[in-house]
Write an enzyme that holds these catalytic residues in place. Structure first.
Site, PDB file in Angstrom:
ATOM      1  NE  ARG A  44      11.864   3.930   0.117  1.00  0.00           N
ATOM      2  CZ  ARG A  44      11.281   5.150   0.742  1.00  0.00           C
ATOM      3  NH1 ARG A  44      11.856   5.795   1.301  1.00  0.00           N
ATOM      4  NH2 ARG A  44       9.985   5.201   0.303  1.00  0.00           N
ATOM      5  CG  HIS A  53      12.814   6.294   7.258  1.00  0.00           C
ATOM      6  ND1 HIS A  53      13.021   5.293   6.391  1.00  0.00           N
ATOM      7  CD2 HIS A  53      12.122   7.149   6.567  1.00  0.00           C
ATOM      8  CE1 HIS A  53      12.304   5.744   5.123  1.00  0.00           C
ATOM      9  NE2 HIS A  53      11.821   6.846   5.399  1.00  0.00           N
TER      10      HIS A  53
HETATM   11  C1  GLV Z   1       9.230   8.066   3.211  1.00  0.00           C
HETATM   12  O1  GLV Z   1      10.228   7.074   3.291  1.00  0.00           O
HETATM   13  C2  GLV Z   1       8.349   8.464   1.916  1.00  0.00           C
HETATM   14  O2  GLV Z   1       8.564   7.594   0.959  1.00  0.00           O
HETATM   15  O3  GLV Z   1       7.618   9.200   2.010  1.00  0.00           O
END
Ligand code: GLV
Length: 306
Positions: A221, A269
């Protein structure tokens, strides 16, 4: 009994198909359609708006569409007694491992430098000293990455709160052993859960404990990293760079310095994502376990936040 899928950005079609195949008796709705609210016993959710989960009076469990559950635990309206289950999916894990291996190999084998040399038609063999890898966070995905990197011949160490052993990996535990872990990690991979205890964990203090020239890979994160400290340490050449897949604000704002800092690679991401065809089994098993009064796999401990 019904389940409501709550996700805002992608279609739920593949989930509907996978759940219909595995649990034909389960009635599934896709938010904002809920069917009768007092029939809703489960939600399968990613980043629901606050109060949405709390609006189902007969809810028995909250299943996260992703491995992270911070999106549920930061919603103060979610009743605390409800079980929260994180996603465990072999496909998600495999994709995360692929990304981490890609980033480790690209840094270790100096892909960027060789691409730059190619652009200048320069035949130059880079020096390739061995590098030691450190994995912060030894959950499902962290362990799989550690095992795969060890199989590729890297000296891998891991760090977690409690230091549960992982075969072939030198495990360090708790705040006390963090400096020793960091000081031996030429490539640091962050796979920590997001909790109050892990926010800002990668700041100037900890990143400075990495050896000179170390490299950061953050696939957890954005809140784990203090952005300005990372940029400063790269500029000072204490760190050689970073590959970042998670950010404090997503999409990463166009004027954020990560986009243009030499040595920093930004990806949107994409390290891993859940595949309904394989992940639906985990969802159905979690529902069966909760219905039977048993402990579902991936149950989150509210006290630790993961
Ligand atoms: C993605 O960020 C997840 O938590 O799967």
């Amino acid at each position: 009994m019904s389940l409501v899928i709550i996700r805002k950005t992608a279609s739920a079609e593949a989930w509907l198909e996978a759940l219909a195949r595995l649990a034909p008796e389960l009635r599934v709705h896709v938010w904002p359609d809920t069917g009768p609210v007092d029939e809703v016993e489960y939600v399968l959710s990613w980043a629901a708006d606050p109060s949405v989960i709390a609006s189902f009076p007969k809810l028995k469990g909250i299943l996260s569409l992703g491995a992270g559950v911070d999106h549920v635990l930061t919603d103060a309206t979610v009743p605390r007694h409800l079980p929260v289950v994180r996603m465990i999916d072999d496909t998600l894990t495999r994709r995360m491992v692929q990304y981490v291996v890609l980033a480790v190999l690209a840094r270790h084998r100096r892909l960027d430098e060789m691409r730059a040399n190619q652009a200048a038609s320069l035949w130059k063999r880079p020096s390739l000293p061995d590098m030691q890898v450190g994995i912060m966070g030894l959950g499902e995905i962290g362990r799989a990455c550690a095992e795969q990197l060890a199989a590729l011949g890297y000296a891998v160490a891991g760090w977690s709160r409690h230091g549960k052993p992982v075969p072939g990996v030198e495990v360090h535990a708790g705040a006390e052993q963090l400096p020793a872990f960091l000081s031996r990690s030429d490539i640091l991979v962050c796979l920590l859960p997001q909790t109050a205890a892990t926010a800002n964990v990668l700041d100037r203090g900890t990143l400075s404990m990495l050896p000179r020239g170390a490299y950061l890979i953050n696939v957890a994160r954005g809140d784990h990293v203090v952005d300005a400290d990372l940029i400063a340490l790269v500029a000072e050449e204490h760190l050689s760079g970073a590959t970042l897949d998670a950010f404090r604000k997503e999409p990463l704002p166009p004027d954020h310095p990560f986009w243009t800092t030499p040595g920093i690679t930004v990806t949107p991401h994409v390290a891993g994502w859940t595949e309904p065809a394989t992940a639906a089994r985990h969802v159905v098993q979690a529902i069966d376990a909760i219905d039977a009064g048993a402990r579902p796999r991936g149950l989150v401990d509210r006290a630790t936040g993961y």
